[in-house]
Design a protein around this motif. Structure first.
Motif, PDB file in Angstrom:
ATOM      1  N   VAL A  84       0.735  -1.256   0.349  1.00  0.00           N
ATOM      2  CA  VAL A  84      -0.007   0.162  -0.068  1.00  0.00           C
ATOM      3  C   VAL A  84       1.455   1.427  -0.439  1.00  0.00           C
ATOM      4  N   LEU A  85       0.933   2.545   1.039  1.00  0.00           N
ATOM      5  CA  LEU A  85       1.646   3.125   1.486  1.00  0.00           C
ATOM      6  C   LEU A  85       3.131   2.895   1.679  1.00  0.00           C
ATOM      7  N   PRO A  86       4.067   3.816   0.864  1.00  0.00           N
ATOM      8  CA  PRO A  86       5.476   3.359   1.621  1.00  0.00           C
ATOM      9  C   PRO A  86       5.684   3.499   3.301  1.00  0.00           C
ATOM     10  N   VAL A  87       7.139   3.420   3.810  1.00  0.00           N
ATOM     11  CA  VAL A  87       7.099   4.311   5.008  1.00  0.00           C
ATOM     12  C   VAL A  87       8.955   3.816   5.591  1.00  0.00           C
ATOM     13  N   LEU A  88       9.621   4.532   6.079  1.00  0.00           N
ATOM     14  CA  LEU A  88      10.431   5.218   6.167  1.00  0.00           C
ATOM     15  C   LEU A  88      11.210   3.900   7.483  1.00  0.00           C
ATOM     16  N   LEU A  89      12.636   3.351   7.344  1.00  0.00           N
ATOM     17  CA  LEU A  89      12.748   2.598   8.475  1.00  0.00           C
ATOM     18  C   LEU A  89      13.451   3.322   9.403  1.00  0.00           C
ATOM     19  N   LEU A 145       7.994   2.383  -7.045  1.00  0.00           N
ATOM     20  CA  LEU A 145       8.973   3.018  -7.458  1.00  0.00           C
ATOM     21  C   LEU A 145       9.641   3.646  -6.412  1.00  0.00           C
ATOM     22  N   CYS A 146       9.403   4.379  -5.615  1.00  0.00           N
ATOM     23  CA  CYS A 146       9.822   4.627  -4.650  1.00  0.00           C
ATOM     24  C   CYS A 146      11.253   3.483  -3.766  1.00  0.00           C
ATOM     25  N   SER A 147      10.804   2.286  -3.603  1.00  0.00           N
ATOM     26  CA  SER A 147      11.323   1.729  -3.465  1.00  0.00           C
ATOM     27  C   SER A 147      11.697   0.664  -3.160  1.00  0.00           C
ATOM     28  N   GLU A 148      11.538   0.892  -4.877  1.00  0.00           N
ATOM     29  CA  GLU A 148      13.146  -0.032  -6.001  1.00  0.00           C
ATOM     30  C   GLU A 148      14.460   1.124  -5.502  1.00  0.00           C
ATOM     31  N   TYR A 149      14.311   2.249  -6.250  1.00  0.00           N
ATOM     32  CA  TYR A 149      14.986   3.490  -6.720  1.00  0.00           C
ATOM     33  C   TYR A 149      15.676   3.807  -5.218  1.00  0.00           C
TER      34      TYR A 149
END
Ligand code: SF4
Ligand code: SF4
Length: 234
Positions: A84-89, A145-149
């Motif tokens: 679903v949405l991105p999160v920051l680790l 895509l954010c997570s991929e890049y």
């Protein structure tokens, strides 16, 4: 096929599914534990409150019957790659936020729903950390895509889909605080990805890279300021 035969076959399929649903529940004894709905006679024994206390999934992909899940009392399992949405680790051990505020995710995001600002050191130099980080959840299209890049393995796709509320202006813009989750949380929700050799190798690589950048930035902060050039004596 004779005229009207298709309608009869369709009805038969529906009826068969309907009957099989109850047959399966009765055969496995699960009807007794059924929660939510309250449409079954057996539910009259429990209060609506107690029925809702234990979410159960009666039907899975092997179910030979109706495919109705009585959400939110029942929930289908969420698969690891569901996103679903991105999160920051941030790292559970030391609390370090992994994001370096490099802006790559914002650049690759197709609907341009990420924006951020970089943290600054005491002397005004840029630190590899985000000061602010925002994602507009109404615009995000969950493409991943954010997570991929992300070169720092800092942004990951989450599985939490229960995000609706009654306010759709302020609260739908997720800030850094809303987006941060621990690596422990990510490891729990993505056990396969977390333990894969590729992710382990990537993790070690980026931890080192990020540490080097941070040390460099802090070194630059701590370095004594160079004396300003003196005007040439007349
Ligand atoms: S690409 Fe990764 S490190 Fe760079 S700003 Fe986005 S989340 Fe942070
Ligand atoms: S998932 Fe896609 S749309 Fe959403 S923030 Fe990441 S890149 Fe943008």
């Amino acid at each position: 096929m004779e005229l009207g035969q298709g309608i009869l076959v369709g009805h038969w399929v529906t009826l068969r599914r309907f009957l099989l649903t109850f047959w399966r529940d009765l055969r496995t004894g699960k009807a007794i534990h059924r929660r939510g709905g309250g449409h079954m006679l057996i539910d009259l024994w429990g209060s609506p409150r107690s029925r809702a206390d234990t979410p159960v999934v009666q039907q899975d992909f092997k179910t030979d019957g109706l495919f109705t899940v009585e959400y939110p009392d029942e929930r289908l399992p969420v698969y690891e790659r569901f996103r679903v949405l991105p999160v920051l680790l941030y790292d559970t051990e030391d609390g370090n936020v992994r994001c370096t505020s490099c802006n790559i995710c914002a650049k690759v995001c197709p609907p341009q729903c990420i924006w951020m600002s970089q943290a600054k050191g005491p002397k005004g130099n840029v630190l590899p950390l985000p000061e602010e980080f925002f994602i507009d959840m109404d615009v995000c299209m969950n493409c991943g895509l954010c997570s991929e890049y992300c070169p720092f393995d800092a942004i990951k796709m989450d599985q939490n889909f229960e995000l609706s509320n009654y306010e759709r202006h302020q609260t739908h813009i997720y800030s850094l605080q809303d987006l941060l989750v621990s690596t422990e949380y990510y490891a729990k929700t993505h056990p396969e990805a977390w333990s894969s050799p590729e992710e382990v190798a990537e993790r070690n690589k980026v931890a080192k890279k990020k540490d080097q950048r941070l040390q460099k930035a802090l070194g630059a902060t701590a370095a004594p300021a160079k004396p300003a050039p003196q005007p040439a004596k007349a």
